[in-house]
Design a protein around this motif. Structure first.
Motif, PDB file in Angstrom:
ATOM      1  N   PHE A 189     -35.958 -26.656 -35.120  1.00  0.00           N
ATOM      2  CA  PHE A 189     -35.568 -26.700 -33.713  1.00  0.00           C
ATOM      3  C   PHE A 189     -35.869 -28.111 -33.210  1.00  0.00           C
ATOM      4  N   LEU A 190     -34.854 -28.805 -32.717  1.00  0.00           N
ATOM      5  CA  LEU A 190     -35.006 -30.158 -32.201  1.00  0.00           C
ATOM      6  C   LEU A 190     -34.954 -30.110 -30.684  1.00  0.00           C
ATOM      7  N   ILE A 191     -36.072 -30.443 -30.044  1.00  0.00           N
ATOM      8  CA  ILE A 191     -36.189 -30.355 -28.596  1.00  0.00           C
ATOM      9  C   ILE A 191     -36.259 -31.769 -28.028  1.00  0.00           C
ATOM     10  N   GLN A 192     -35.455 -32.030 -27.020  1.00  0.00           N
ATOM     11  CA  GLN A 192     -35.436 -33.355 -26.426  1.00  0.00           C
ATOM     12  C   GLN A 192     -36.393 -33.447 -25.254  1.00  0.00           C
ATOM     13  N   GLY A 193     -37.241 -34.473 -25.291  1.00  0.00           N
ATOM     14  CA  GLY A 193     -38.096 -34.789 -24.160  1.00  0.00           C
ATOM     15  C   GLY A 193     -37.463 -35.902 -23.342  1.00  0.00           C
ATOM     16  N   GLU A 194     -38.273 -36.907 -22.979  1.00  0.00           N
ATOM     17  CA  GLU A 194     -37.736 -38.052 -22.233  1.00  0.00           C
ATOM     18  C   GLU A 194     -36.637 -38.734 -23.031  1.00  0.00           C
ATOM     19  N   GLY A 195     -35.655 -39.302 -22.321  1.00  0.00           N
ATOM     20  CA  GLY A 195     -34.596 -40.051 -22.964  1.00  0.00           C
ATOM     21  C   GLY A 195     -33.470 -39.175 -23.468  1.00  0.00           C
ATOM     22  N   GLU A 196     -32.556 -39.799 -24.227  1.00  0.00           N
ATOM     23  CA  GLU A 196     -31.404 -39.088 -24.768  1.00  0.00           C
ATOM     24  C   GLU A 196     -31.188 -39.466 -26.228  1.00  0.00           C
ATOM     25  N   ARG A 197     -30.752 -38.479 -27.002  1.00  0.00           N
ATOM     26  CA  ARG A 197     -30.394 -38.724 -28.399  1.00  0.00           C
ATOM     27  C   ARG A 197     -29.082 -38.016 -28.698  1.00  0.00           C
ATOM     28  N   ARG A 198     -28.272 -38.662 -29.524  1.00  0.00           N
ATOM     29  CA  ARG A 198     -27.021 -38.074 -29.979  1.00  0.00           C
ATOM     30  C   ARG A 198     -27.228 -37.502 -31.367  1.00  0.00           C
ATOM     31  N   TRP A 199     -26.860 -36.247 -31.528  1.00  0.00           N
ATOM     32  CA  TRP A 199     -27.020 -35.566 -32.808  1.00  0.00           C
ATOM     33  C   TRP A 199     -25.656 -35.132 -33.345  1.00  0.00           C
ATOM     34  N   LYS A 200     -25.487 -35.313 -34.651  1.00  0.00           N
ATOM     35  CA  LYS A 200     -24.316 -34.803 -35.352  1.00  0.00           C
ATOM     36  C   LYS A 200     -24.783 -33.846 -36.438  1.00  0.00           C
ATOM     37  N   VAL A 201     -24.071 -32.744 -36.584  1.00  0.00           N
ATOM     38  CA  VAL A 201     -24.365 -31.744 -37.613  1.00  0.00           C
ATOM     39  C   VAL A 201     -23.080 -31.473 -38.383  1.00  0.00           C
ATOM     40  N   HIS A 225     -27.432 -33.420 -41.062  1.00  0.00           N
ATOM     41  CA  HIS A 225     -27.504 -33.833 -39.666  1.00  0.00           C
ATOM     42  C   HIS A 225     -28.096 -35.236 -39.573  1.00  0.00           C
ATOM     43  N   CYS A 226     -27.809 -35.891 -38.475  1.00  0.00           N
ATOM     44  CA  CYS A 226     -28.379 -37.209 -38.220  1.00  0.00           C
ATOM     45  C   CYS A 226     -28.459 -37.413 -36.712  1.00  0.00           C
ATOM     46  N   GLY A 227     -29.415 -38.233 -36.301  1.00  0.00           N
ATOM     47  CA  GLY A 227     -29.616 -38.477 -34.880  1.00  0.00           C
ATOM     48  C   GLY A 227     -29.647 -39.969 -34.589  1.00  0.00           C
ATOM     49  N   GLU A 228     -29.139 -40.343 -33.438  1.00  0.00           N
ATOM     50  CA  GLU A 228     -29.195 -41.731 -32.983  1.00  0.00           C
ATOM     51  C   GLU A 228     -29.718 -41.742 -31.552  1.00  0.00           C
ATOM     52  N   THR A 229     -30.677 -42.620 -31.296  1.00  0.00           N
ATOM     53  CA  THR A 229     -31.305 -42.685 -29.983  1.00  0.00           C
ATOM     54  C   THR A 229     -30.475 -43.549 -29.035  1.00  0.00           C
ATOM     55  N   LEU A 230     -30.218 -43.036 -27.848  1.00  0.00           N
ATOM     56  CA  LEU A 230     -29.432 -43.757 -26.861  1.00  0.00           C
ATOM     57  C   LEU A 230     -30.319 -44.505 -25.869  1.00  0.00           C
ATOM     58  N   SER A 231     -31.496 -43.967 -25.586  1.00  0.00           N
ATOM     59  CA  SER A 231     -32.471 -44.632 -24.723  1.00  0.00           C
ATOM     60  C   SER A 231     -33.857 -44.229 -25.217  1.00  0.00           C
ATOM     61  N   LEU A 232     -34.871 -44.975 -24.817  1.00  0.00           N
ATOM     62  CA  LEU A 232     -36.236 -44.649 -25.258  1.00  0.00           C
ATOM     63  C   LEU A 232     -36.466 -43.147 -25.149  1.00  0.00           C
ATOM     64  N   ALA A 233     -36.886 -42.525 -26.256  1.00  0.00           N
ATOM     65  CA  ALA A 233     -36.873 -41.060 -26.285  1.00  0.00           C
ATOM     66  C   ALA A 233     -38.082 -40.486 -26.997  1.00  0.00           C
ATOM     67  N   MET A 234     -38.514 -39.338 -26.494  1.00  0.00           N
ATOM     68  CA  MET A 234     -39.499 -38.495 -27.164  1.00  0.00           C
ATOM     69  C   MET A 234     -38.770 -37.228 -27.626  1.00  0.00           C
ATOM     70  N   ASP A 288     -21.320 -32.458 -32.339  1.00  0.00           N
ATOM     71  CA  ASP A 288     -21.548 -33.844 -31.923  1.00  0.00           C
ATOM     72  C   ASP A 288     -21.967 -33.780 -30.470  1.00  0.00           C
ATOM     73  N   VAL A 289     -23.262 -33.961 -30.205  1.00  0.00           N
ATOM     74  CA  VAL A 289     -23.787 -33.657 -28.873  1.00  0.00           C
ATOM     75  C   VAL A 289     -24.867 -34.662 -28.487  1.00  0.00           C
ATOM     76  N   VAL A 290     -24.968 -34.927 -27.197  1.00  0.00           N
ATOM     77  CA  VAL A 290     -26.059 -35.722 -26.647  1.00  0.00           C
ATOM     78  C   VAL A 290     -27.061 -34.765 -26.000  1.00  0.00           C
ATOM     79  N   LEU A 291     -28.302 -34.834 -26.464  1.00  0.00           N
ATOM     80  CA  LEU A 291     -29.358 -33.990 -25.907  1.00  0.00           C
ATOM     81  C   LEU A 291     -30.127 -34.743 -24.835  1.00  0.00           C
ATOM     82  N   SER A 292     -30.339 -34.082 -23.721  1.00  0.00           N
ATOM     83  CA  SER A 292     -31.158 -34.608 -22.632  1.00  0.00           C
ATOM     84  C   SER A 292     -32.411 -33.748 -22.509  1.00  0.00           C
ATOM     85  N   LYS A 293     -33.274 -34.127 -21.611  1.00  0.00           N
ATOM     86  CA  LYS A 293     -34.579 -33.459 -21.479  1.00  0.00           C
ATOM     87  C   LYS A 293     -34.410 -31.957 -21.316  1.00  0.00           C
ATOM     88  N   GLY A 294     -35.116 -31.206 -22.190  1.00  0.00           N
ATOM     89  CA  GLY A 294     -35.082 -29.748 -22.141  1.00  0.00           C
ATOM     90  C   GLY A 294     -34.013 -29.118 -23.002  1.00  0.00           C
TER      91      GLY A 294
END
Length: 376
Positions: free
Chosen positions: A131-143, A186-195, A169-175
């Motif tokens: 389970f990948l949970i997004q905190g601060e920032g945004e990340r783009r995930w592809k599966v 799967h792979c992830g790319e960070t769009l802004s400083l992220a936890m 192909d989705v951008v995850l935001s906080k929560g």
């Protein structure tokens, strides 16, 4: 307090170990349980597994921790990953608790990452549920789809796979949360400083089961039965199909005899892959000391990441803790269940057990091993 904002029963029925799913706003008003600075501090510790992954041209470089400084890595294209944060940082435990709708024996660890823009870990496949949970920032995930995927560059030793056609192909935001079963690239790319937070669940492989079973048989001088047959093949160099199956049935006999596999299985499933923050008493305390602490108002708290398991229909009355066996003979089953099910043993529970000598003996062992500690 972290509360999942979806129907867990429906999730298990439709998605668990079946297919990936994106759950937007899986946590309402999500707050990061740890800061980037606190995570960086954990990664400085020798006992804590950590790594930095740097994004390079069509490649990723992994640097193993611990780390003393981070300035050399710059402002982008890298991320810090710290394993088993729940073992060392108690404030992260409430996030783990939200996922106890799945059994404790499957739970692996909470991995936390801090990532700079364009930081990622490359396309890869995990052999466990995550389970990948997004905190601060945004990340783009592809599966991608769970079909056949080649190791990156044709290198069988590479942990990465070639690029894939995404089905998600989705951008995850906080929560937000992404669930991925085993086998999906799967792979992830960070769009802004992220936890980001990775909650992993794992089951033993055939290899792990056979290794543990062999060790158990050797340790207990068991499994001595040999294959016998009433007829032999006519050809000198032939092993008949009947004999092949008969020999392999010796393993099947072990796998269907609870007396042979239960203790082995309990020990295996209660083990952790990562170090625990265990602090045993230098001089063991007595059951009298434990009783006095309880009478003075103490609770008993399990250390982070510790697995305490019982087996249904166990041929022996035992608890399985951190790969070890704790004898629970003479203790009522509902009390065993309470110990196994609760991270915190409260005053109301402990007061009810004060006059049960067997329970007090077990609780004293848990304290002396450093698996539990007294808390207010």
């Amino acid at each position: 307090m972290y509360t999942l904002n979806f129907d867990t029963a429906e999730f298990i029925s439709k998605y668990w170990q079946q297919k990936p799913i994106v759950i937007k706003n899986a946590f309402k008003a999500f707050e990061d349980p740890i800061s980037a600075d606190e995570l960086a501090g954990l990664a400085m510790e020798e006992d804590i597994s950590s790594r930095i992954v740097k994004t390079e041209t069509d490649d990723w470089k992994v640097i193993q921790g611990p780390f003393e400084d981070y300035d050399e890595h710059g402002d982008d294209k890298w991320q810090l990953l710290v394993q088993a944060v729940n073992h060392w940082y108690p404030e992260s435990q409430p996030l783990v608790e939200a996922f106890r709708f799945l059994p404790d024996w499957r739970f692996d660890d909470l991995m936390v990452s801090f990532a700079t823009p364009q930081g990622g870990i490359g396309p890869h496949i995990d052999n466990y549920d995550v389970f990948l949970i997004q905190g601060e920032g945004e990340r783009r995930w592809k599966v991608g789809h769970n079909g056949e995927h080649q190791c990156r560059g044709g290198d069988p030793s590479s942990p990465l796979v070639d690029d894939f056609e995404p089905i998600i192909d989705v951008v995850l935001s906080k929560g937000d949360m992404l669930y991925i079963p085993p086998g999906y690239p799967h792979c992830g790319e960070t769009l802004s400083l992220a936890m980001s937070y990775s909650i992993g669940f794992r089951a033993p492989s055939q290899q792990e089961l056979l290794t543990e079973l062999a060790d158990s048989l050797i340790d207990n001088s068991a499994g001595q039965h040999r294959f016998t047959s009433s007829e032999e093949a006519a050809s000198h160099g032939l092993v008949s199909q009947t004999q092949q199956q008969g020999i392999m049935d010796l393993l099947a006999q072990l796998a269907t005899d609870p007396a042979q596999y239960q203790t082995m299985l309990g020990k295996l499933l209660s083990q952790n892959r990562f170090e625990l923050d265990i602090n045993p008493f230098e001089a063991p305390i007595s059951t009298t000391d434990v009783k006095e602490a309880i009478e003075d108002g103490a609770n008993m708290q399990r250390i982070g990441g510790l697995k305490v398991l019982s087996l249904e229909a166990d041929t022996q009355v035992q608890l399985y803790i951190n790969g070890e066996v704790v004898c629970a003979a003479g203790i009522e089953q509902d009390i065993i269940a309470e110990i196994a099910n609760n991270h915190l043993l409260t005053q109301s529970q402990l007061q009810n057990w004060l006059n049960d000598q067997q329970v007090m003996t077990v609780l004293t062992q848990l304290i002396n091993q450093g698996w539990y500690y007294f808390s207010e």
